[in-house]
Design a protein around this motif. Structure first.
Motif, short mmCIF file in Angstrom:
data_model
loop_
_atom_site.label_atom_id
_atom_site.label_comp_id
_atom_site.label_asym_id
_atom_site.label_seq_id
_atom_site.Cartn_x
_atom_site.Cartn_y
_atom_site.Cartn_z
N LEU A 29 -5.31 0.05 -6.35
CA LEU A 29 -4.18 0.77 -5.76
C LEU A 29 -3.47 1.66 -6.76
N THR A 30 -3.71 1.44 -8.04
CA THR A 30 -3.11 2.33 -9.03
C THR A 30 -4.04 3.50 -9.36
N GLY B 282 -4.60 16.54 -1.46
CA GLY B 282 -5.23 16.36 -2.76
C GLY B 282 -6.59 16.98 -2.92
N GLY C 113 -4.85 6.87 -8.50
CA GLY C 113 -4.27 7.98 -7.73
C GLY C 113 -3.12 7.48 -6.87
N GLU C 114 -2.44 8.39 -6.20
CA GLU C 114 -1.30 7.96 -5.37
C GLU C 114 -1.79 7.19 -4.16
N THR C 115 -2.73 7.76 -3.43
CA THR C 115 -3.23 7.06 -2.25
C THR C 115 -4.73 6.82 -2.32
N SER C 116 -5.41 7.45 -3.29
CA SER C 116 -6.88 7.42 -3.30
C SER C 116 -7.45 6.02 -3.18
N PHE D 10 0.82 -1.21 0.00
CA PHE D 10 0.00 0.00 0.00
C PHE D 10 0.86 1.27 0.00
N PRO D 11 0.41 2.31 -0.70
CA PRO D 11 1.18 3.56 -0.72
C PRO D 11 1.44 4.08 0.69
N CYS D 12 2.63 4.65 0.89
CA CYS D 12 3.08 4.88 2.26
C CYS D 12 2.25 5.89 3.05
N LYS D 13 1.71 6.93 2.42
CA LYS D 13 0.95 7.91 3.23
C LYS D 13 -0.55 7.69 3.11
#
Lengths: 517, 282
Positions: B258-259, B174, B261-264, B120-123
């Motif tokens: 998971l792809t 965002g 947006g960055e974290t969306s 998962f994206p870190c933030k």
């Protein structure tokens, strides 16, 4: 200490952009803390908790942007603000309808730049075929950065390009240097008389950088995409690019780089080499050279030797670098002995961002130990059951699709590798961490600043952990190889002159550790 | 910039397109949001992966130049070019799942900790399920946001769902902040619970939606579609692929989401898992 803020009405950005800007902003000298967020009521409440809310933000709405900077003094805050402004303008210009110079089709791009004869295509793979066809029909050479292009489409497009006398570099071609201009992931190297054809991006980067560091220079470096040398594609572009270099008066020596091509392709390569009047150096990583006997090719077994041989044949060399390279190799046994004694662990953990460099590491290290695992194992080596967890001696290609899906490539984004560095250091069985740092255009602009905190954290977890790395690049690269080397050495990292030397040192250390135990 | 006729190709249209004349609301690299006089939002996308009930997917090269849009029952007008919309493939935003599949998906969500957090994206708000990710929240805002999110999450754990929704609203980075994505994920999860237990949760969903909306019409539209069980393509795909045959396949199944947006996508997933965890809602 001061806190300064700016409200930008009606400006909006996605989360990726704001996270990148915030990260860059926090790394600026003099910036103690900062934030770039949308002006929702709730974000203002969070800014209050963080001690960053300013009265001028009171009127913001959900679609306004808030920028706040806490710094030592006003000058540093203004400086940071200017940096943010530049970054945001650059992001906005990508999407702003009114930005000038943006072409919306290949045809309109050609109209804007009538003399252009090459197009770089980097779009989703499923759309790439149609655009590539359009470009080739317009008489343009193509560098096709996109991956996920159907194999059948690749074959058809390459046949079409070949018939038209055009180059189609790719799909999945990440590196080229044409007429001295680096394209995509490539390094700023000396111009010279050595031409490269490569079905391997980081392979081209390592060899072209080493050639440049050794005092030689590159005439052209042509990528073909990794599938070109497979049976199905039949080396269409590998052969066409070779012929182009053969007939190029500025090219005196040709270097061929790829994983072992299919025997049918190798046969074609052999015929071309036999008929070529220029000296040819070949590095087919993992191949024993079978099929190229009596062709006259100078076959070598690693990327460093490929560069060395090419430089030797091109009659241009830098004695200082070559001597330092020779010295580094001579000192490896003694250095390995010393480092092995300093270590507590047992195993090597190689964390690579370059696929070809990862392959070369496996190839070198299997001469030292058979106990090697990888997520991209070469023939005869074992596959990791779980690519997220190392086992014995492990060599991981972090640029593999499994790691990059939904994330930038590890040459750009170090976060995944940094996490892994700390995880490996936490494993008492880890003795050595081997890294590649790839510089040049496209790669992270300041890799040392990304790696140093992870290295420090790893050393705080395990004081005796050893770090060895190679740096692919030159002092002319935007990141400056010498500068990066010096920063890493200050952190106790042993920086070797190339990937091959770094892998050799690791192999010797593992040997020494095995003997010690 | 006017496009010449024949250059606009419409690949797919959503089933719930608002109508009328639209102007540009917000423009991103892969999507342009348009808004009409009723404050209804329509997104123009250039990749079928990004389709949604309120979106139109067009050929990639035209997106940047499009400045005006009109949508009527049988035609669309893009930059003054009229295109017959009858016959263009409709994007189906429904996501029907049998109960057996829902049970298997629920099990994955219950066992989410067995997956590597590095997936998962870190933030992202997946930090709520993976405390190992907390170290990535480094700036003053990050830390305060994390603290706020953990506090909001605690409200869910204590059964104060509407309070938790309120606390997540509008928080994070965002244009569509992380907390709003979490709330949308929570609403999508409620739809799954409805299917699982054959229970009508529309009243509760409306309560959640009413609290979750704010001042951004794009976010509000997204939340409305979530409350109406109108799934966007990437979420549909992820749910379709789940559960994988093993952990690796399960991890891969999350990729379409998971792809996004960055974290969306990950923020939304955190909300979705949260709702699935709370059977007491039904």
């Amino acid at each position: 200490m001061i806190v300064k803020g700016w409200l930008r009405k009606g400006e909006y950005f996605d989360s990726v952009s704001l996270m990148i800007v915030s990260r860059d902003l926090n790394q600026l000298p003099g910036v103690i803390d900062s934030s770039v967020v949308m002006g929702t009521t709730e974000n203002k409440a969070i800014l209050t908790i963080a001690g960053l809310l300013l009265p001028e933000f009171a009127q913001s709405t959900d679609t306004d942007l808030l920028i706040v900077i806490k710094s030592e003094n006003e000058a540093e805050a203004i400086n940071a603000w200017q940096k943010v402004d530049t970054l945001l303008k650059a992001i906005r210009s990508k999407t702003d309808k009114s930005s000038g110079g943006v072409a919306h089709s290949i045809n309109s791009a050609v109209k804007m730049m009538p003399g252009a004869n090459l197009v770089l295509i980097s779009i989703a793979g499923k759309y790439a075929t149609a655009q590539t066809k359009k470009a080739l029909q317009s008489g343009l050479h193509v560098m096709l950065f996109s991956d996920n292009v159907l194999l059948q489409d690749e074959i058809e497009l390459k046949k079409m390009a070949s018939q038209k006398g055009l180059l189609l570099m790719g799909p999945d071609c990440g590196t080229a240097i044409l007429n001295g201009i680096p394209l995509a992931f490539a390094n700023r190297v000396n111009q010279g008389n050595i031409g490269i054809v490569g079905a391997s991006g980081t392979g081209i980067q390592e060899v072209s950088s080493l050639i440049s560091n050794m005092g030689g220079g590159i005439s052209q470096a042509i990528g073909t995409g990794g599938r070109d040398v497979k049976k199905e594609v039949g080396g269409i572009m590998f052969i066409d690019a070779f012929r182009a270099l053969n007939s190029d008066p500025a090219t005196a020596v040709i270097v061929l780089i790829s994983k072992p091509p299919h025997p049918d392709v190798l046969l074609k390569v052999k015929e071309e080499v036999k008929n070529c009047k220029k000296p040819v150096v070949g590095i087919f990583i993992g191949s024993d050279g079978k099929g190229l006997e009596n062709s006259g090719i100078h076959l070598v077994s690693n990327l460093e030797d490929a560069a060395k041989k090419a430089v030797e044949l091109s009659d241009n060399h830098n004695d200082i670098f070559l001597k330092s390279l020779e010295k580094a190799h001579l000192e490896i046994p003694a250095l390995a002995n010393k480092m092995a004694k300093e270590s507590n662990g047992k195993y090597l953990r190689g964390l690579f961002s370059g696929g070809t460099l990862c392959d070369e590491a496996q190839l070198v290290l299997k001469n030292y130990t058979k106990n090697i695992y990888s997520n991209t194992p070469l023939t005869g080596l074992s596959a990791l059951e779980n690519e997220w967890k190392s086992k014995a001696n492990t060599i991981v290609d972090l640029g593999d699709d499994k790691f990059t899906s939904g994330r930038p490539h590890p040459m750009i984004d170090f976060s995944l590798r940094n996490k892994r560095i700390v995880e490996e250091a936490s494993d008492p069985e880890t003795a050595v961490i081997l890294l590649d740092v790839v510089l040049g255009y496209g790669s992270h602009p300041d890799p040392a600043s990304e790696l140093v905190p992870a290295i420090r954290k790893a050393k705080s977890v395990s004081q005796k952990i050893l770090f060895i790395c190679s740096i692919t690049g030159t002092d002319k690269d935007p990141q400056d190889r010498e500068k990066v080397k010096s920063i890493l050495e200050k952190e106790g990292v042993v920086v070797m002159p190339g990937n091959y030397a770094a892998c050799r040192l690791c192999g010797e250390i593992i040997n020494n550790i095995e003997l010690k135990n | 910039m006017n496009l010449s006729p024949g250059k606009v190709s419409v690949v797919s249209i959503g089933q719930n397109l608002p109508m009328g004349e639209f102007t540009v609301h917000s423009r991103f690299e892969n999507a342009v949001n348009f808004i009409n006089s009723n404050k209804e939002v329509l997104s123009l996308v250039n990749d079928i992966q990004n389709m949604a009930a309120n979106a139109i997917c067009i050929g990639f090269s035209e997106l940047a130049g499009i400045t005006s849009l009109q949508v009527e029952k049988s035609f669309i007008v893009v930059n003054g070019i009229k295109i017959n919309s009858l016959g263009i493939p409709l994007f189906d935003s429904a996501c029907g799942m049998d109960k057996e599949k829902i049970v298997r998906i629920k099990k994955i969500f219950f066992d989410i900790r067995e997956l590597p957090y590095t997936l998962f994206p870190c933030k992202s708000l997946m930090v709520l399920y993976f405390p190992e990710m907390e170290s990535q929240f480094s700036s003053g805002f990050d830390k305060a946001f994390l603290q706020q999110s953990k506090f909001a999450f605690e409200q869910f754990l204590n059964g104060n769902i509407l309070e938790g929704i309120k606390m997540f609203r509008g928080t994070g980075y965002g244009f569509t902040p992380s907390g709003d994505d979490f709330n949308a994920g929570f609403l999508f999860g409620l739809n799954i619970l409805e299917q699982k237990f054959d229970k009508d949760l529309s009243e509760f969903k409306h309560q959640v939606y009413s609290i979750a909306i704010g001042g951004n019409p794009v976010v509000n539209t997204f939340l409305l579609l979530a409350s109406q069980a109108k799934y966007f393509n990437r979420l549909k795909k992820a749910l379709f692929l789940l559960p994988g045959k093993d952990k690796t396949a399960t991890s891969e199944a999350f990729q379409p989401l998971l792809t996004h947006g960055e974290t969306s996508g990950a923020d939304l997933l955190a909300g979705l898992i949260t709702s699935i965890h709370y059977k007491s809602i039904v």
